[in-house]
Design an enzyme around this catalytic site. Structure first.
Site, PDB file in Angstrom:
ATOM      1  N   GLU A 131       0.846  -1.184   0.000  1.00 14.60           N
ATOM      2  CA  GLU A 131       0.000   0.000   0.000  1.00 14.60           C
ATOM      3  C   GLU A 131       0.887   1.241   0.000  1.00 14.60           C
ATOM      4  OE1 GLU A 131      -2.840   0.377   3.185  1.00 14.60           O
ATOM      5  OE2 GLU A 131      -3.736   2.149   2.279  1.00 14.60           O
ATOM      6  N   GLY A 271       3.521   2.387  10.804  1.00 14.93           N
ATOM      7  CA  GLY A 271       3.226   1.554  11.976  1.00 14.93           C
ATOM      8  C   GLY A 271       2.994   0.091  11.656  1.00 14.93           C
ATOM      9  N   ALA A 272       2.072  -0.167  10.741  1.00 19.73           N
ATOM     10  CA  ALA A 272       1.718  -1.548  10.443  1.00 19.73           C
ATOM     11  C   ALA A 272       0.869  -1.580   9.189  1.00 19.73           C
ATOM     12  CB  ALA A 272       0.932  -2.151  11.605  1.00 19.73           C
ATOM     13  N   MET A 273       0.628  -2.794   8.684  1.00 23.59           N
ATOM     14  CA  MET A 273      -0.101  -2.921   7.423  1.00 23.59           C
ATOM     15  C   MET A 273      -1.047  -4.112   7.469  1.00 23.59           C
ATOM     16  SD  MET A 273      -0.670  -1.771   4.419  1.00 23.59           S
ATOM     17  CE  MET A 273      -1.946  -2.572   3.461  1.00 23.59           C
ATOM     18  N   GLU A 274      -2.284  -3.848   7.012  1.00 32.18           N
ATOM     19  CA  GLU A 274      -3.377  -4.808   7.187  1.00 32.18           C
ATOM     20  C   GLU A 274      -3.501  -5.862   6.094  1.00 32.18           C
ATOM     21  OE1 GLU A 274      -3.774  -1.463   6.429  1.00 32.18           O
ATOM     22  OE2 GLU A 274      -5.421  -1.185   5.024  1.00 32.18           O
ATOM     23  N   HIS A 307      -6.542  -1.777  15.228  1.00 36.08           N
ATOM     24  CA  HIS A 307      -6.793  -1.056  13.978  1.00 36.08           C
ATOM     25  C   HIS A 307      -6.563  -1.977  12.764  1.00 36.08           C
ATOM     26  CE1 HIS A 307      -6.679   2.638  11.401  1.00 36.08           C
ATOM     27  NE2 HIS A 307      -5.878   1.861  10.664  1.00 36.08           N
ATOM     28  N   GLU A 308      -5.418  -2.635  12.743  1.00 33.35           N
ATOM     29  CA  GLU A 308      -5.109  -3.491  11.580  1.00 33.35           C
ATOM     30  C   GLU A 308      -6.094  -4.653  11.506  1.00 33.35           C
ATOM     31  OE1 GLU A 308      -3.221  -2.022   9.659  1.00 33.35           O
ATOM     32  OE2 GLU A 308      -2.278  -0.695  11.118  1.00 33.35           O
ATOM     33  N   HIS A 311      -9.397  -3.577  10.050  1.00 27.56           N
ATOM     34  CA  HIS A 311      -9.346  -3.371   8.601  1.00 27.56           C
ATOM     35  C   HIS A 311      -9.830  -4.608   7.835  1.00 27.56           C
ATOM     36  CE1 HIS A 311      -7.826   0.510   7.519  1.00 27.56           C
ATOM     37  NE2 HIS A 311      -6.652   0.396   8.096  1.00 27.56           N
TER      38      HIS A 311
HETATM   39  N1  B3K Z   1      -2.995   1.067   5.656  1.00 23.09           N
HETATM   40  C1  B3K Z   1      -1.689   1.178   6.246  1.00 23.09           C
HETATM   41  C2  B3K Z   1      -0.956   2.417   5.857  1.00 23.09           C
HETATM   42  C3  B3K Z   1      -0.291   2.339   4.551  1.00 23.09           C
HETATM   43  C4  B3K Z   1       0.588   3.549   4.317  1.00 23.09           C
HETATM   44  C5  B3K Z   1       1.178   3.559   2.962  1.00 23.09           C
HETATM   45  N2  B3K Z   1       2.077   4.675   2.771  1.00 23.09           N
HETATM   46  C6  B3K Z   1      -1.757   1.087   7.726  1.00 23.09           C
HETATM   47  C7  B3K Z   1      -3.031   1.469   8.342  1.00 23.09           C
HETATM   48  O1  B3K Z   1      -3.565   2.542   8.184  1.00 23.09           O
HETATM   49  O2  B3K Z   1      -3.600   0.645   8.994  1.00 23.09           O
HETATM   50 ZN    ZN Z   2      -5.501   1.964   8.714  1.00 24.59          ZN
END
Ligand code: B3K
Ligand code: ZN
Length: 888
Positions: A131, A271-274, A307-308, A311
């Site tokens: 992302e 921070g993190a990615m879903e 949060h993740e 998602h």
């Molecule tokens: N969706 C990702 C963030 C991606 C950032 C890309 N530059 C994490 C989050 O919002 O949960």
């Molecule tokens: Zn998010």
């Protein structure tokens, strides 16, 4: 990886230019051959013409960046040279039939990928970040969120070095191959956009657990970390399970795969990615124990895990049609994680924390040159739009819908949203329409919250007529101009309010002409016009208005309340946010007045100081909330309230106020400190215990601020004796701005103890970079030479450069401009390596309009200097152009 840019330069993308894809991709089979120096990616796409479009083109448009194309074949036949063309980051394939199979083989070099987008390496493991547009760095693909496909992924690598091979979904097959290599095949049955693809290969330890869903399915949970870190995953696993349960109970949403994985990596841009079924996390938000993580770290970790996880429904099952709709998933998911935290811990404290963040970071963004609507109209680089406006203001917009509809109708709206759009890529508009249809409430005017940028200002004046016994609230909304939006339409602003009598009791709120039955004592006034008047009857004596209760809208509130009335509310308001906010309003007024006059004695009124004493000695106040009540507005919030902002005067005023409070209540702070020290187990991670420690930290801070000689010794003692990171950090924070041997010794001891624990060493870097002592910039420059400083590690860059430029206003804004020049140098240096992280650092320089002429000139010069740099990324280019007032 070398950056390959479009020959014509980066292009502005506009929402109004959106067109549906001409072709859809149904299935993707990826085959990764991971080898040192070169990774081969073979991709097989099954596609067809998009039935939803009238576009009759036979050209399929694919994205690809920094790829070496080895072969391309369509329906089994190699595509000849003239059958496709590559232009910049696009591949155009001609003569594509209605249904097709496309096979593409490319190679990439993850080892050289310092942008940390696409496939890259972190501490010897392969991992991905796709992302928003990272997938195009892996293979040619229509890398846009409205193309959703079912993925099957085969990974092949050396078995010794990369024993763990992961991708989205479920493991279908694995086994050994020749030459010590092995493979694994993963299949994700849920169609997803490319940005949710993930793959990992490494030598990792796995911690397992399980969760039984509400329909009785057993889901396997795994957390992957570097060997030796297994004992640090407990809070992550626990937070995950509680999130899964909460989403079932509150929203009826159940997890859908049989496996949920989290992988911790050390090099991560955010921070993190879903990613579907395979979340990838910055290790900072996975690893925690009381010895290495503070209570605040625990809370952040829990919020991010939640949060993740959330998602999975708001983002993955229903995703965004295009990136202009980013807040569809981010605003909504932030709202959901805020609610999780509020239900799990203290609602009032969470609301205050969210409001604090919004004011400190989002309001300034909304007031500056990078202001944009929650649903932007255009962008150059989408990575620049992962902002507090999209996330936090977006969450406030969802919260207002929640308040306007009520919890039940909101839930019906959520159910309808999933019923209509599961498996689709949709727009913010589709969410709002589902809310409207489920509730029957017209959100027509409310939609302006998505399209108009800038923070509305609400001017609320109360007049009392003792003869008519009426109280009149005159409300005016002012919508300041923002880039590209000089004039605005009045918005629908929910203004939650009450009127308090002299005892602090809420009065019945009978609107003029209203039936006298069942009169509420708190109301949400629907402010919808530029100017509006609300008249309440039967009000004998002049009341004090309690306004914007619960922070009912993300607006700036201006009132005709006196300092005395603000102190009254600070003592008596029964709404936690409004109570806290009255204190903040009083303090902002008093501190900016002192800063303007340059007079730093008797900054605070006796009335306020007395109220502080009552909070400290009052028996019935939740410690975490008391800590919030006693925390002054930050320097950036104060700077935002002063024109032109004078960082040094604000720093002096805030210090003076802290000294006054510390001196006046030294006895009470000492008592609180002692009481809170003995009562609790330092490793008790309950909400109550964390709250008590937060209050204890505040007490220590004020003892030191009061200048008592014993206080520095007390803090030094706490630092030396600390058995947890919370205790250790609160002592170091209390000492951090005091020039004394105790600080130097404590900092050195901390460094020596933790130098081999990167996440803790980051704390030392940040403390060093945020000290307000005069020589901090020199210290920061030396930190860049520290053997453990590394520009390729985003956490470290943020801990030093980010912390200094965003968290140390008085030194960053040094009158000689040295702070600005330092930041400009670092942005340029980092941009070559990691544009995304470099761009994040630029923001403070773009806010030059808030400062005096000399600073304005120096800040602009720095922006111009950055812009002159050849080969600047689109990320930094966009922010610098906006900072210089050039619209894109
Ligand atoms: N969706 C990702 C963030 C991606 C950032 C890309 N530059 C994490 C989050 O919002 O949960
Ligand atoms: Zn998010």
């Amino acid at each position: 990886m070398t950056r390959v840019e479009n020959a014509a330069g980066p292009q502005v993308k506009r929402l109004s230019d959106y067109t549906p894809p001409a072709f859809m991709i149904d299935t993707v089979a990826l085959d990764f051959d991971l080898r040192d120096g070169e990774t081969k990616v073979a991709s097989t796409l099954q596609g067809r013409r998009n039935p939803q479009t009238t576009d009759i083109t036979d050209v399929l448009e694919l994205d690809g960046q920094g790829l070496r194309l080895l072969s391309i074949s369509l329906n089994g036949a190699a595509v000849p040279e003239g059958g496709y063309r590559i232009e910049g980051d696009k591949l155009f394939l001609s003569a594509v039939p209605e249904n097709f199979t496309l096979e593409i083989v490319t190679t990439i070099e993850p080892e050289k990928n310092t942008a940390l987008e696409g496939l890259y390496m972190s501490d010897g493991m392969y991992c991905t970040q796709c992302e928003a547009e990272g997938f195009r760095r892996i293979t040619y693909f229509p890398d846009r969120p409205d193309v959703m496909a079912v993925y099957t992924t085969r990974l092949e690598a050396d078995a010794d070095r990369f024993p763990v091979l992961l991708s989205n979904g479920n493991l279908m097959q694995s086994g050994m191959l020749d030459e010590g290599r092995h493979f694994a095949v993963w299949h994700d049955p849920f169609p997803k956009p490319s940005y949710l693809f993930a793959a990992v290969a490494g030598d990792l330890a796995c911690v397992r657990d399980s969760f039984r869903t509400m329909s009785g399915r057993e889901v396997e949970l795994r957390v992957y970390v570097e060997h030796g870190n297994e004992h640090l995953t407990g809070h992550t696993m626990d937070s995950l399970k509680r999130s899964m349960k909460w989403d079932e109970e509150r929203f009826g949403l159940e997890y859908d795969l049989d496996l949920f994985m989290i992988v911790a990596v050390s090099h991560f841009n955010m921070g993190a990615m879903e990613n579907k079924g395979l979340n990838i996390f910055n290790s900072k938000f996975v690893l925690a124990d009381p010895q290495t993580a503070t209570d605040a770290d625990y809370e952040r970790l829990e919020g991010i895990v939640a949060h993740e996880y959330f998602h999975n429904w708001t983002g993955n099952r229903v995703t965004c049609r295009d990136w202009f709709q980013l807040s569809l998933k981010e605003g909504l998911t932030v709202f959901r994680d805020q609610e999780f935290t509020s239900d799990t811990h203290s609602r009032g404290v969470k609301r205050v924390a969210d409001a604090r963040l919004l004011r400190a970071v989002q309001f300034p963004e909304d007031a500056g040159p990078t202001a944009h609507p929650v649903r932007p109209e255009s962008y150059l680089e989408i990575n620049n739009f992962y902002t507090v406006t999209i996330y936090e203001k977006g969450a406030e917009v969802i919260r207002m819908i929640h308040e306007l509809l009520g919890a039940d109708a909101f839930r019906r709206g959520m159910d309808l949203y999933f019923e209509r759009h599961d498996g689709q890529a949709v727009r913010c508009e589709d969410f709002v329409a589902a809310m409207e249809d489920a509730s029957g409430i017209d959100l027509g005017q409310f939609r302006l919250w998505y399209s108009q940028s800038g923070t509305p200002e609400l001017e609320v004046d109360l007049a009392h007529d003792p003869d008519a016994k009426t109280a009149t609230l005159k409300v005016r909304q002012i919508l300041p101009p923002t880039p590209g939006q000089p004039a605005k339409e009045p918005m629908l602003i929910p203004l939650s309010m009450a009127l308090l009598d002299g005892e602090g009791q809420a009065l019945p709120l009978q609107l003029l002409g209203e039936n006298a039955e069942d009169i509420p004592k708190a109301r949400v006034l629907p402010v919808s016009q530029s100017e509006q008047v609300f008249v309440f009857e039967n009000v004998d004596d002049r009341p004090v208005p309690s306004l914007l209760r619960g922070f009912s809208a993300p607006v700036r509130l201006r009132t005709n309340r006196t300092a005395e009335q603000e102190c009254f509310l600070y003592r008596h308001d029964d709404d936690p946010f409004a109570r806290w906010d009255a204190g903040q309003a009083y303090l902002t007024g008093a501190l900016t007045a002192a800063a303007r006059k340059g007079r730093y004695d008797a900054v605070l009124d006796d009335d306020f100081l007395q109220a502080v004493g009552e909070i400290l000695s009052g028996p019935d106040i939740e410690p975490a909330f008391a800590a919030e009540l006693l925390t002054l507005p930050g320097e950036s919030v104060l700077a935002d309230a002063m024109t032109p902002a004078d960082p040094e005067a604000i720093h002096a005023a805030r210090n003076a106020a802290r000294r006054e409070i510390g001196l006046r209540h030294a006895g009470l702070f000492q008592e609180s400190y002692d009481r809170l020290s003995i009562a609790h187990d330092p490793e008790d991670m309950s909400t109550a215990a964390m709250g008590s420690r937060a209050l204890k930290a505040v007490a220590l801070g004020y003892l030191v601020a009061g200048g008592d000689t014993g206080a520095v010794a007390l803090a030094a003692l706490q630092a030396a004796a600390a058995t947890t990171m919370t205790e250790s950090m609160s002592a170091l924070q209390a000492l951090n701005n005091v020039d004394c041997p105790e600080r130097r010794d404590a900092m050195k001891a901390f460094h020596d103890r933790w130098q081999d624990t990167p996440l803790v060493l980051d704390k030392w870097f940040t403390l060093s970079a945020t000290s307000s002592l005069p020589d901090t910039l020199e210290t920061v420059k030396r930190l860049l030479e520290h053997p453990k400083f590394d520009l390729a590690t985003p956490n470290r860059v943020r801990a030093v450069i980010g912390a200094f430029s965003s968290g140390n206003p008085v030194r960053f804004h040094a009158p000689d401009g040295a702070g600005y020049n330092f930041l400009a140098d670092q942005v340029v240096r980092l941009d070559e390596m990691n544009p995304q992280v470099a761009a994040r650092l630029v923001a403070p320089l773009t806010r030059w309009k808030r400062y005096d002429e000399a600073r304005q000139r120096m800040m602009r010069q720095c922006l111009e200097r950055i812009r002159r740099y050849a080969g600047l990324s689109p990320d930094v280019t966009e922010l610098v152009a906006k900072g210089l007032g050039e619209e894109s």
